[in-house]
Design an enzyme around this catalytic site. Structure first.
Site, PDB file in Angstrom:
ATOM      1  N   HIS A   1      30.245  37.804  35.913  1.00 30.15           N
ATOM      2  CA  HIS A   1      31.419  37.924  37.025  1.00 30.15           C
ATOM      3  C   HIS A   1      32.325  39.056  37.068  1.00 30.15           C
ATOM      4  CE1 HIS A   1      34.108  36.816  40.419  1.00 30.15           C
ATOM      5  NE2 HIS A   1      35.184  36.445  39.509  1.00 30.15           N
TER       6      HIS A   1
ATOM      7  N   GLU B   1      43.618  33.479  32.590  1.00 27.54           N
ATOM      8  CA  GLU B   1      43.587  32.225  33.232  1.00 27.54           C
ATOM      9  C   GLU B   1      42.666  31.208  32.579  1.00 27.54           C
ATOM     10  OE1 GLU B   1      41.782  30.569  37.608  1.00 27.54           O
ATOM     11  OE2 GLU B   1      42.353  32.631  37.456  1.00 27.54           O
ATOM     12  N   ASP B   2      41.586  31.614  32.224  1.00 32.41           N
ATOM     13  CA  ASP B   2      40.414  31.103  31.814  1.00 32.41           C
ATOM     14  C   ASP B   2      39.992  31.127  30.090  1.00 32.41           C
ATOM     15  OD1 ASP B   2      40.040  30.010  34.223  1.00 32.41           O
ATOM     16  OD2 ASP B   2      38.510  31.704  34.746  1.00 32.41           O
TER      17      ASP B   2
ATOM     18  N   ASP C   1      27.360  46.505  73.906  1.00 31.26           N
ATOM     19  CA  ASP C   1      27.663  47.508  72.940  1.00 31.26           C
ATOM     20  C   ASP C   1      27.413  47.008  71.462  1.00 31.26           C
ATOM     21  OD1 ASP C   1      29.425  45.141  72.815  1.00 31.26           O
ATOM     22  OD2 ASP C   1      31.257  46.547  72.591  1.00 31.26           O
TER      23      ASP C   1
END
Length: 761
Positions: A83, A111-112, A294
Site C-alpha cells: 500500500h 499509526e500501525d 457536451d
C-alpha cells in the site's frame, strides 16, 4: 453531499437502445496480483523527473517501511507494504519531491507499527517526521458520533496542510489507492468510505486543481455507491464512442488543420466526460443521456497566452458560436488556479463542440493542480512558502482553514467544510472594482462578509448594479455590489445564518451572535451587581473585583458579569467575594411572611420605583429579555423580572399567576421598570380571550376591530365551548396598556362578542 438514485423514467431515458444493466452489482474480473515495486524501480521513477534525487534517502525509507510493516497484510491478502509503495508510485506520477515520496512510504508507520515520531525524526529528519505525523489518524480519540470523528480527522488534516501542503498530496494519494482496492473491504465499510470520498476528498482534490485525481475518486465512489447506474452510463458512453469514432477524429483534424493554415501550431485532442460527471449533470438538469450535448470535449493546447486568444478568434470565425457558452478563465482564473478559455461552437455535422483553449503550463495545472508546481527544484524555498506566493488554490485553502477552525463543534466544522468544497463560483465587484469570488447561489450577505467581517456585521442594505435590492438577493456573474452599513448595528440578526451560503459568513454570523449575547449577559450582570451594591450601601469598583476573581473562579470581570447575567453566580456571591463580612438581607426586603408577588402588588400604588430598578426597553435592547410566555407584558403594567439561568430575564406583570411558582426562590426576582422612548415606539406581546357568538363573519369582525386600532395579530386559536359560542384566544402586539384597553373596549361593543378579557400568564 446527498446521493440520489434515478427515478424510473430517468433510467428508462438513459437506457434507450441499450441493454439494461442487471440489478445486481456487475462482478468485476479478478486481476492478477501485480509485482511489488522494487527499490531500483522507485528510484528510477523519481530520477526520471528529478536527476538530483537523494537515492540513499529513498532506499533507506524503502527498507525501513518494509521492515516496520513486516508480515502485516491487507484485506486483499497482499503484504501491507504494497500500500505505501503504491501511494508513493501515485506521487511519482505527480512528480513530487523526495521528502513527499519518503513520507508516502512511511505514512502508516506511526499509526500501525512500533515506529515513533522521535525515531523517524532521528533517522529521516524533522521535516519528514512532521509530514508523517500530520497524516496520523486520531485512533485514540473517543468521540460521540462518526460525523464528529470524521470531522476531527479532517480538522487535524487541514491544520497539518496549513503547515505543509504535501500532507494533503500524500493523503489524497493514500485515499486514491484505498479506493482502487475497495472491493476487498466489507460492504458496509465500503459504502461509508465511498461516501466520505465523495463528500470530502474528491471535492478537496478539485479545489486544489487536481482534476484527474478528482475524477478518478468520483468515479470509483460512484461505482461503489450505485453500480447499476454506473454500468448503464458506461454502456451508453461506450456505444456513443463507437458510433462517433470517425466524427471525433474528423473534428480533431479540422481543428488542427484550420489552426495550422493560419500559422498557429496546437496540440488538439478529444476527451469524453467521466461517468460521475455525466450522472450528476443528468440529475441536476433532469434530462436523459440522449439530451446531453457536451459529452465529448476538445482541448486546444498552444504555446502562450497570446496564442490562446488567436486560436479563439480562428475558431469563432470558422464555426457559429453557441450564445452564452463563452467563459474566460485566463483573465479571471478560478480559485483553484484553473485557467482556460471555454467556448462551444456548432462544428462538423452540426454537432455541438465544446472547446477548452489553454497553454501547456495551464494544461498541467488543470490536470495536476498544486502538484504541478515544481517542488524539487532549487531556489523555490519551502513548498508552503512557495505556494503562498504562487498558488491561489493554496491561499484559498489556508483562508478556509482559518475560518473553519473557529467552528464551535466538529459537526459544524464538517458542515462548513463541505459547503466550502462543493460550490462553483460567481465573480462580483465592489464599487471600486475589486473582484470578489463567491460560491454559486451566494447572496449579498456572503459578499459583505467576503469584503470584511465588519462590513457584514454592520450591513443594513445594498445596491446591485446601482439599484436597491434585498440583502438576500442571489448574485450573478459580473454584478457590482455596494453594501450599505450602519454604525448602529454592531451584530447581524441571527436569522442571517440560515440565509448565508459561505462557511465564512455563517461562522462570522454565529460568532457575532455569540458575542452579542455574551455582551447582553455582561450588561445585565453588571446592572444586577451594581444595584445590589446600591441597595446594600457598599462601594463597588472594578479594581476591587479584580482582586476577588480567584474566589469566584473566573479569569476576568467580564466573565463574572456574564455569569451573573446568566444566573450562574448570584450577585450576593460577588459581594461576599469582595466583602467577606457582607450578609444578604433578602427576606427583610419584602417580608418573611407574605409572598413576594403579594408584597409587590401592595407596593403598586405607592411612589415610583427606586432608581435601582433595571430599565426594560423591549426585546431589541442590550439586555437578554423575553416576556411571559402565556400573556406577555406591556408598558403600563407593573412588572417584575425573573432570572432564568442561561436564558436571561423573563418579564411578568405583577398580577401574573405564574409568579407563585417562584415564591421560594427570592434570589431570582429582579426589580425592573419600563424605559420606553416615545420617539421610537415598539410593540409588546399581550394575550386576550374572546367569547364570541358562533356565526359567519364573527372572526372577521374581531380581526377588523384589532386592525383598525393598529394592533397586530400574532396567533389565533379557537375552541368550541358550546353549539352557540366559540372561545377565541388571540396573541397580539400593542404599544402599551392604554392601547390594549382601547382594543378591549371596542371589542366589547361588538354584538358578536359576549365577553372579552386579558389573559395574564
Amino acid at each position: 453531499m446527498v446521493y440520489r438514485r434515478w427515478k424510473p423514467m430517468q433510467m428508462q431515458a438513459a437506457t434507450e437502445s441499450v441493454a439494461v444493466a442487471p440489478t445486481a452489482p456487475v462482478p468485476r474480473p479478478a486481476k492478477p496480483r501485480a509485482r511489488m515495486m522494487r527499490q531500483y524501480d522507485l528510484v528510477e521513477r523519481v530520477r526520471s523527473y528529478n536527476p538530483n534525487t537523494n537515492e540513499d534517502l529513498l532506499n533507506r525509507a524503502y527498507v525501513y517501511a518494509m521492515k516496520a510493516h513486516g508480515s502485516q497484510t491487507r484485506a486483499s491478502g497482499d503484504p501491507y507494504f504494497s500500500h505505501p509503495l503504491e501511494v508513493a508510485a501515485i506521487l511519482t506520477d505527480l512528480k513530487l519531491d523526495d521528502a513527499t515520496i519518503v513520507a508516502a512510504l512511511l505514512h502508516d508507520t506511526i499509526e500501525d507499527t512500533e515506529a515513533t515520531r522521535a525515531e523517524i525524526d532521528q533517522i529521516f529528519g524533522p521535516e519528514i517526521g512532521a509530514l508523517v505525523e500530520g497524516l496520523t489518524k486520531l485512533k485514540r480519540l473517543e468521540l460521540v458520533s462518526r460525523e464528529a470523528k470524521q470531522a476531527e480527522n479532517l480538522r487535524k488534516l487541514l491544520l497539518a496542510i496549513a503547515d505543509d501542503v504535501r500532507v494533503l498530496l500524500v493523503k489524497l494519494a493514500d485515499r486514491l489507492h484505498n479506493m482502487r482496492t475497495l472491493d476487498f473491504v466489507p460492504t458496509e465499510s465500503r459504502r461509508r468510505i465511498a461516501e466520505e470520498t465523495l463528500d470530502i476528498y474528491a471535492p478537496l482534490a478539485g479545489r486544489m486543481g487536481m482534476q484527474e485525481m478528482r475524477e478518478e475518486l468520483e468515479d470509483l465512489s460512484f461505482r461503489t455507491l450505485d453500480p447499476e447506474a454506473y454500468s448503464v452510463v458506461m454502456q451508453r458512453l461506450d456505444a456513443l464512442a463507437e458510433r462517433n469514432r470517425n466524427l471525433i477524429g474528423e473534428i480533431e483534424d479540422q481543428l488542427s488543420n484550420n489552426l495550422r493554415h493560419r500559422g498557429l501550431g496546437a496540440r488538439v485532442y478529444g476527451r469524453r466526460k467521466k461517468p460521475f460527471s455525466i450522472w450528476t449533470k443528468m440529475e441536476r438538469k433532469s434530462v436523459g443521456f440522449e439530451q446531453l450535448s457536451d459529452i465529448f470535449g476538445f482541448r486546444l493546447v498552444v504555446s502562450d497566452i497570446e496564442a490562446c486568444y488567436r486560436a479563439l478568434g480562428i475558431v469563432h470565425t470558422t464555426w457559429p458560436v453557441v450564445p452564452g457558452r463563452f467563459k474566460d478563465y485566463i483573465s479571471t482564473p478560478k480559485q483553484n488556479d484553473y485557467r482556460s478559455i471555454h467556448t462551444t461552437v456548432i462544428g462538423p455535422g452540426n454537432q455541438r463542440v465544446e472547446l477548452q483553449i489553454r497553454t501547456e503550463a495551464m494544461d498541467q495545472i488543470a490536470e495536476r493542480g498544486i502538484a504541478a508546481h515544481v517542488f524539487y527544484k532549487e531556489g523555490v524555498g519551502s513548498p508552503t512558502e512557495f505556494l503562498k506566493r504562487e498558488s491561489n488554490a493554496f491561499a484559498w485553502l489556508r483562508h478556509t482553514i482559518g475560518i473553519l477552525s473557529e467552528s464551535a463543534n466538529p459537526e459544524e466544522f464538517l458542515e462548513h467544510t463541505k459547503l466550502e468544497l462543493f460550490h462553483d463560483q460567481v465573480f462580483c465587484f465592489t464599487p471600486k472594482g475589486k473582484l470578489i469570488a463567491l460560491p454559486r447561489h451566494a447572496n449579498v450577505i456572503d459578499f459583505a462578509y467576503a469584503v470584511h467581517t465588519d462590513v457584514g456585521n454592520s450591513a443594513v442594505g445594498c445596491k446591485i448594479n446601482g439599484k436597491f435590492a434585498p440583502l438576500s438577493s442571489e448574485l450573478q456573474n459580473g454584478d457590482e455590489v455596494e453594501v450599505l452599513t450602519s454604525e448602529a448595528q454592531s451584530a447581524p440578526p441571527s436569522a442571517w445564518e440560515t440565509l448565508a451560503v459561505t462557511g465564512k459568513a455563517r461562522a462570522a454570523i454565529r460568532r457575532a451572535t455569540r458575542t452579542a449575547v455574551r455582551d447582553q449577559y455582561v450588561g445585565l450582570g453588571r446592572r444586577i451587581v451594581e444595584r445590589l451594591f446600591e441597595r446594600a450601601k457598599i462601594e463597588y469598583a472594578d479594581d476591587k473585583l479584580k482582586g476577588a476573581l480567584p474566589r469566584l473562579a473566573r479569569t476576568s470581570i467580564e466573565d463574572v458579569m456574564a455569569a451573573v447575567g446568566r444566573g450562574e453566580i448570584k450577585a450576593s456571591h460577588v459581594a461576599r467575594a469582595m466583602y467577606p463580612d457582607y450578609k444578604e438581607e433578602r427576606i427583610a426586603r419584602y417580608g418573611a411572611k407574605k409572598g413576594l408577588a403579594a408584597k409587590l402588588k401592595e407596593k403598586s400604588s405607592e411612589a415610583p420605583r427606586s432608581p435601582v430598578a433595571i430599565p426594560i426597553r423591549g426585546i431589541n435592547s442590550d439586555l437578554p429579555v423575553k416576556f411571559a410566555p402565556n400573556g406577555g407584558a406591556v408598558p403600563g403594567d407593573r412588572i417584575v423580572g425573573i432570572v432564568t439561568p442561561g436564558e436571561g430575564i423573563t418579564i411578568y406583570p405583577i398580577q401574573a399567576p405564574a409568579l407563585k411558582d417562584f415564591e421560594e426562590e427570592p434570589e431570582r426576582w429582579l426589580d425592573v421598570r419600563w424605559d420606553i422612548e416615545d420617539s421610537a415606539p415598539q410593540r409588546f406581546p399581550a394575550r386576550i380571550k374572546v367569547e364570541n357568538v358562533n356565526e359567519p363573519g364573527a372572526l372577521a369582525q374581531i380581526a377588523t376591530v384589532i386592525a383598525e386600532h393598529d394592533g397586530n395579530i400574532d396567533n389565533i386559536s379557537m375552541q368550541r365551548r358550546s353549539p352557540d359560542f366559540t372561545e377565541t384566544t388571540i396573541d397580539l402586539e400593542v404599544y402599551d396598556l392604554k392601547h390594549l384597553s382601547a382594543i378591549l373596549a371596542q371589542l366589547r361593543a361588538k354584538a358578536v362578542v359576549a365577553r372579552v378579557e386579558r389573559v395574564n400568564g
